[in-house]
Design a protein around this motif. Structure first.
Motif, short mmCIF file in Angstrom:
data_model
loop_
_atom_site.label_atom_id
_atom_site.label_comp_id
_atom_site.label_asym_id
_atom_site.label_seq_id
_atom_site.Cartn_x
_atom_site.Cartn_y
_atom_site.Cartn_z
N LYS A 82 10.22 -14.75 38.50
CA LYS A 82 8.81 -14.54 38.17
C LYS A 82 8.18 -13.55 39.14
O LYS A 82 7.40 -12.68 38.74
N ASP A 83 8.50 -13.71 40.43
CA ASP A 83 7.95 -12.79 41.42
C ASP A 83 8.45 -11.37 41.17
O ASP A 83 7.68 -10.40 41.28
N ASN A 84 9.73 -11.21 40.83
CA ASN A 84 10.29 -9.89 40.56
C ASN A 84 9.68 -9.28 39.32
O ASN A 84 9.47 -8.07 39.22
N LYS A 85 9.37 -10.13 38.34
CA LYS A 85 8.80 -9.64 37.08
C LYS A 85 7.37 -9.18 37.31
O LYS A 85 6.93 -8.20 36.71
N LYS A 86 6.65 -9.86 38.19
CA LYS A 86 5.25 -9.46 38.49
C LYS A 86 5.19 -8.14 39.22
O LYS A 86 4.27 -7.36 39.07
N ARG A 87 6.19 -7.83 40.01
CA ARG A 87 6.21 -6.59 40.80
C ARG A 87 6.61 -5.47 39.92
O ARG A 87 6.40 -4.58 39.47
N VAL B 282 14.05 -19.38 39.38
CA VAL B 282 13.00 -19.07 38.41
C VAL B 282 11.80 -18.46 39.11
O VAL B 282 11.22 -17.47 38.63
N ASN B 283 11.42 -19.02 40.24
CA ASN B 283 10.27 -18.48 40.99
C ASN B 283 10.55 -17.06 41.46
O ASN B 283 9.67 -16.20 41.41
N LYS B 284 11.78 -16.80 41.91
CA LYS B 284 12.15 -15.45 42.34
C LYS B 284 12.08 -14.48 41.16
O LYS B 284 11.60 -13.35 41.30
N LEU C 277 22.13 -33.46 41.00
CA LEU C 277 21.32 -32.84 39.95
C LEU C 277 19.95 -32.41 40.48
O LEU C 277 19.44 -31.34 40.13
N GLU C 278 19.35 -33.24 41.34
CA GLU C 278 18.07 -32.87 41.93
C GLU C 278 18.21 -31.61 42.77
O GLU C 278 17.33 -30.74 42.75
N GLY C 279 19.31 -31.51 43.50
CA GLY C 279 19.57 -30.31 44.30
C GLY C 279 19.73 -29.09 43.42
O GLY C 279 19.19 -28.01 43.72
N GLN C 280 20.46 -29.24 42.32
CA GLN C 280 20.65 -28.11 41.40
C GLN C 280 19.33 -27.70 40.75
O GLN C 280 19.07 -26.51 40.57
N VAL C 281 18.50 -28.67 40.42
CA VAL C 281 17.19 -28.35 39.82
C VAL C 281 16.33 -27.59 40.83
O VAL C 281 15.65 -26.62 40.47
N ALA C 282 16.38 -28.01 42.07
CA ALA C 282 15.60 -27.32 43.10
C ALA C 282 16.07 -25.87 43.24
O ALA C 282 15.25 -24.95 43.35
N ILE C 283 17.39 -25.67 43.24
CA ILE C 283 17.93 -24.30 43.34
C ILE C 283 17.52 -23.47 42.13
O ILE C 283 17.10 -22.31 42.25
#
Length: 83
Positions: free
Chosen positions: A78-83, A74-76, A63-69
């Motif tokens: 957010k970055d795509n939305k900012k661009r 989510v970060n990707k 589960l920790e691995g899945q949360v990290a993925i």
């Protein structure tokens, strides 16, 4: 010895001694059997708990691995939305 002591001694027969000894042996065997059975049951429960604990640790790591993925995704996004 007094007469009361003689009477108490007269009441003890070989049959009474034999019954008392056999009853005591029976009780001791029952207690020992129960003790060893409970000891075995406790060992089984302890083993089961250890296995369950290991399984839970593995599940938690997955589960920790899945949360990290998911966090990376989510970060990707957010970055795509900012661009």
């Amino acid at each position: 010895m007094t007469t009361i002591e003689h009477r108490e001694i007269k009441g003890i027969t070989l049959k009474n001694i034999l019954v008392t000894v056999l009853s005591t042996i029976s009780i001791v065997m029952s207690v020992m059997t129960t003790y060893f059975q409970l000891k075995s049951d406790i060992k089984d429960v302890r083993s089961t708990q250890e296995i369950q604990s290991r399984v839970n640790e593995i599940r938690l790591k997955v589960l920790e691995g899945q949360v990290a993925i998911l966090q990376q995704d989510v970060n990707k996004l957010k970055d795509n939305k900012k661009r």
